[in-house]
Design an enzyme around this catalytic site. Structure first.
Site, PDB file in Angstrom:
ATOM      1  N   ARG A  79       0.616  -1.052  -0.131  1.00  0.00           N
ATOM      2  CA  ARG A  79      -0.030   0.022   0.050  1.00  0.00           C
ATOM      3  C   ARG A  79       0.822   1.201  -0.143  1.00  0.00           C
ATOM      4  NH1 ARG A  79      -1.451   0.649   4.266  1.00  0.00           N
ATOM      5  NH2 ARG A  79      -1.084  -1.081   5.666  1.00  0.00           N
ATOM      6  N   TYR A 207      -1.157  -3.436  -6.977  1.00  0.00           N
ATOM      7  CA  TYR A 207      -1.057  -4.082  -5.449  1.00  0.00           C
ATOM      8  C   TYR A 207      -2.463  -4.401  -4.893  1.00  0.00           C
ATOM      9  CZ  TYR A 207      -0.313  -5.194  -0.965  1.00  0.00           C
ATOM     10  OH  TYR A 207      -0.215  -5.844   0.362  1.00  0.00           O
ATOM     11  N   LYS A 216      -9.434  -2.425   1.832  1.00  0.00           N
ATOM     12  CA  LYS A 216      -9.334  -1.273   2.485  1.00  0.00           C
ATOM     13  C   LYS A 216     -10.117  -0.069   2.120  1.00  0.00           C
ATOM     14  CE  LYS A 216      -6.141  -3.659   4.572  1.00  0.00           C
ATOM     15  NZ  LYS A 216      -6.457  -4.065   6.094  1.00  0.00           N
ATOM     16  N   HIS A 236     -10.572  -2.375  11.442  1.00  0.00           N
ATOM     17  CA  HIS A 236      -9.388  -3.211  11.206  1.00  0.00           C
ATOM     18  C   HIS A 236      -8.914  -4.253  12.102  1.00  0.00           C
ATOM     19  CE1 HIS A 236      -4.928  -3.116   9.477  1.00  0.00           C
ATOM     20  NE2 HIS A 236      -5.925  -4.139   8.845  1.00  0.00           N
ATOM     21  N   SER A 258      -1.215  -3.544  10.311  1.00  0.00           N
ATOM     22  CA  SER A 258      -0.956  -4.633   9.166  1.00  0.00           C
ATOM     23  C   SER A 258       0.256  -5.370   9.453  1.00  0.00           C
ATOM     24  CB  SER A 258      -0.837  -3.609   7.888  1.00  0.00           C
ATOM     25  OG  SER A 258      -1.665  -2.999   7.659  1.00  0.00           O
ATOM     26  N   CYS A 260       0.931  -7.727  11.619  1.00  0.00           N
ATOM     27  CA  CYS A 260       1.373  -8.264  12.899  1.00  0.00           C
ATOM     28  C   CYS A 260       0.825  -9.306  13.494  1.00  0.00           C
ATOM     29  CB  CYS A 260       0.791  -6.949  13.841  1.00  0.00           C
ATOM     30  SG  CYS A 260       1.894  -5.491  13.671  1.00  0.00           S
ATOM     31  N   ASP A 285      -9.302  -9.776   9.185  1.00  0.00           N
ATOM     32  CA  ASP A 285      -8.859  -8.471   8.859  1.00  0.00           C
ATOM     33  C   ASP A 285      -9.746  -7.227   9.056  1.00  0.00           C
ATOM     34  OD1 ASP A 285      -6.557  -6.918   8.073  1.00  0.00           O
ATOM     35  OD2 ASP A 285      -7.563  -6.650   6.256  1.00  0.00           O
ATOM     36  N   ARG A 377       1.962 -12.013  -0.908  1.00  0.00           N
ATOM     37  CA  ARG A 377       0.710 -12.518  -0.238  1.00  0.00           C
ATOM     38  C   ARG A 377       0.027 -13.780  -0.942  1.00  0.00           C
ATOM     39  NH1 ARG A 377      -1.911  -8.712   3.514  1.00  0.00           N
ATOM     40  NH2 ARG A 377      -0.247  -7.018   3.637  1.00  0.00           N
TER      41      ARG A 377
HETATM   42  C1  OXD Z   1      -3.146  -4.604   5.221  1.00  0.00           C
HETATM   43  C2  OXD Z   1      -3.783  -5.813   4.788  1.00  0.00           C
HETATM   44  O1  OXD Z   1      -2.394  -4.081   4.834  1.00  0.00           O
HETATM   45  O2  OXD Z   1      -4.505  -6.392   5.579  1.00  0.00           O
HETATM   46  O3  OXD Z   1      -3.472  -4.228   6.528  1.00  0.00           O
HETATM   47  O4  OXD Z   1      -3.315  -6.243   3.609  1.00  0.00           O
HETATM   48 MN    MN Z   2      -5.276  -5.344   7.326  1.00  0.00          MN
END
Ligand code: OXD
Ligand code: MN
Length: 592
Positions: A79, A207, A216, A236, A258, A260, A285, A377
């Site tokens: 991002r 992306y 998002k 989130h 993100s 984590c 998420d 990913r």
């Molecule tokens: C983020 C995702 O960047 O979930 O938070 O991809």
């Molecule tokens: Mn996320």
């Protein structure tokens, strides 16, 4: 005309959608418009086309049935917060934590960039539904894109096609999303949100986080704006059900920044010691949450798939993710092995003797660079997850008993503590800090304030967002309890003080037991913490009560610095910061 040429050729949408699609097509000038219906025949056709075009590589379908591989442009792997804008009439509505632009000028600039950008290409029209059909929280979006990769990912991440079209009916109330791949030139990359018009325009990126507009962009940035207007929360957060040996289920939502470990936590398998306990994944998420008629906070997962970080995912860290990605998955920017399978750092298999790295270059274990990009990913359907909660598919959602806020902090923050009350809990979320990760472009490992893990995702003024959180309490007779956790605290010599992963079940169990009124706690200046006798340490030969004390310790010097850092955020938000946040800070200072 061949049979395949008929795919997508029939315009299937209400007149509002049709008019908008015609308008966008007149600007972008595609040679063809493809109307997605979400059927399996369409999916097979699109995968065939994507492979023919070289957008996807078909992986070995004996070993990885239905799986494909994709490499994004090497300048386009995360991002990009500096290119992400909230476009509102008043700058104050976007607030000081967002990039702002005046909507008219920005729309004109983007449409100029988009003009003719799909010439010679196909524009795909993707109807999609965020949330289970029939849910009062569910929302319909349409994404127009010239990226077949986006179509195939949206198919996994959302309820795509007929189901969304049916849900919308004749209504004009849908999110309008336009995505143009362009030449993926970073200087023409913009991800812009027009919340007042329920509209998104994303150009110049391929992306996921920038272009899967349901995720998002709609579910968080536009969603948070709609949530404030309509009385709900777009967060989130993962959502999990914790089942005890007696079959009692407690639902927990948790916000972590993100990359984590939200996906790992949402799919946690309790260690052997916790026989009879089970974790059910509702979402990994995003949570949409609304006060229910019973005064509890009810949550749905608006997504239907996982867009998870691949490196570090293996049979030990997350067996349910490994099952989830065993079929029907798209892998992006991982390494490609000669046998048509994939690999990444932290995979169960040893490093391959040779493979192609995420940029398509030959790679061997002697190579200096990583084989997979740190933000590579997988996109996998949630129905592949053996621990998927059946409630994830239900329109009502689940009642939330606890909300957990967690950052990645090497110092200061103890393993776990409970807020004294809702307002204190909002303060804990509002002052969350975390070290930056590879999920966003930029430096990794620097502590920044990331309130409620929403810094990159809150679609309006963050001060008003805290106010909205405080106001929600009015409709909650039974508000969730609020907790703060930190799995990442380190000793002075750089050792993690807590083993993490499956052992996080111990923290979760204390939280669930608190929610169910059967676990004790001790009051500290920060909040309620487990006493040693409240916290299950059995079956942890290498972790003693003294280790727990260390992970839980409060260092006054560190807290002095922490309070100063919190001040930086509060100063930025000053105009709209609820006074309650200042009082909470004062109370903490006096308690410390
Ligand atoms: C983020 C995702 O960047 O979930 O938070 O991809
Ligand atoms: Mn996320």
């Amino acid at each position: 005309m061949s049979l395949t040429a008929e795919f997508g050729s029939q315009a299937i949408a209400n007149t509002h959608v049709q008019q908008w699609v015609e308008k966008m097509a007149a600007i972008t000038q595609p040679s063809r418009i493809f109307w997605c219906d979400g059927s399996e025949a369409e999916r097979d056709h699109l995968y065939t086309v994507a492979v023919e075009q070289g957008v996807l590589v078909r992986l070995d379908h004996e070993k990885l049935p239905g799986c494909y591989y994709h490499r994004s442009n090497s300048n386009d792997v995360a991002r990009v917060e500096q290119c992400t804008f909230i476009c509102t009439e008043q700058e104050e509505d976007a607030g000081p934590t967002n990039n702002w632009s005046e909507p008219k000028a920005m729309r004109a600039k983007l449409l100029a960039i988009a003009t003719g950008s799909m010439a010679g290409r196909t524009m795909y029209v993707i109807p999609y539904l965020m949330g289970p059909p029939g849910s009062t929280l569910a929302k319909v979006g349409y994404e127009l894109t010239d990226s077949i990769y986006v179509v195939l990912n949206m198919r996994i991440m959302t309820r795509m096609g007929e189901v969304a079209r049916r849900e919308l009916g004749d209504s004009p109330d849908f999110n309008r999303g336009l995505h143009c791949l362009l030449d993926v030139d970073a200087s023409r990359r913009f991800i812009c949100h027009f919340p007042q018009d329920n509209e998104i325009i994303s150009v110049g990126s391929g992306y996921g986080g920038n272009v899967l507009l349901g995720k998002k962009c709609l579910a968080l940035r536009i969603g948070s704006w709609l949530g404030r207007k309509e009385g709900w929360l777009a967060e989130h957060m993962l959502i999990m059900g914790v089942e005890s040996p007696t079959g009692e289920r407690t639902y927990v939502a948790a916000a972590f920044p993100s990359a984590c470990g939200k996906t790992n936590f949402a799919m946690l398998i309790p260690p052997a010691h916790f026989a009879g306990w089970k974790i059910w994944t509702v979402g990994d998420d995003i949570a949409w949450m609304r006060p229910g008629p019973d005064g509890r906070l009810w949550a749905i997962n608006p997504e239907s798939g996982y867009f998870g970080v691949a490196p570090g995912t293996n049979g030990k860290t997350n067996p349910n993710a490994i099952s989830s990605i065993s079929r029907d998955t798209i892998f992006t920017n991982v390494a490609l092995k000669p046998d048509g399978t994939v690999w990444w750092e932290g995979h169960d298999d040893p490093p391959p003797a040779e493979c192609l790295d995420w940029q398509g270059r030959p790679w061997t274990p002697a190579s200096k660079e990583k084989a997979a990009h740190p933000n590579s990913r997988f996109t996998a359907p949630m129905t592949n997850n053996p621990a998927l909660a059946p409630e994830a598919l239900s329109a009502e959602g689940v009642p939330i008993s606890a909300i957990i806020f967690g950052g990645r902090r090497a110092t200061t923050l103890p393993l776990v503590y409970q807020a004294f009350n809702w307002v204190h809990g909002v303060y804990l979320g509002a002052t969350m800090g975390s070290e930056t990760t590879a999920a966003a472009a930029g430096a990794v490992g620097q502590v920044r304030r990331d309130p409620m893990a929403m810094l990159p995702f809150c679609g309006y003024n963050m001060g008003r967002y805290f106010r909205h959180w405080l106001d929600i309490r009015r409709n909650l007779e039974n508000p969730p309890q609020v907790y703060q956790v930190n799995w990442f605290r380190k000793s002075a010599d750089g050792r993690f003080l807590w083993p993490g992963f499956g052992e996080n079940m111990r923290v979760l169990k204390w939280i669930v037991d608190r929610c169910q009124g059967r676990a004790g706690a001790r009051e500290t200046p920060l909040g309620w913490v487990p006493r040693t006798c409240d916290f299950d340490l059995d079956g942890m030969p290498n972790f003693s009560a003294a280790d727990l004390e260390q992970a839980q310790s409060i260092n006054i010097e560190e807290w002095r610095r922490e309070l100063l850092l919190q001040d930086e955020l509060f100063m930025r938000l000053y105009r709209h910061l609820p006074k309650e946040m200042i009082f909470q800070r004062e109370l903490l200072v006096s308690r410390l």
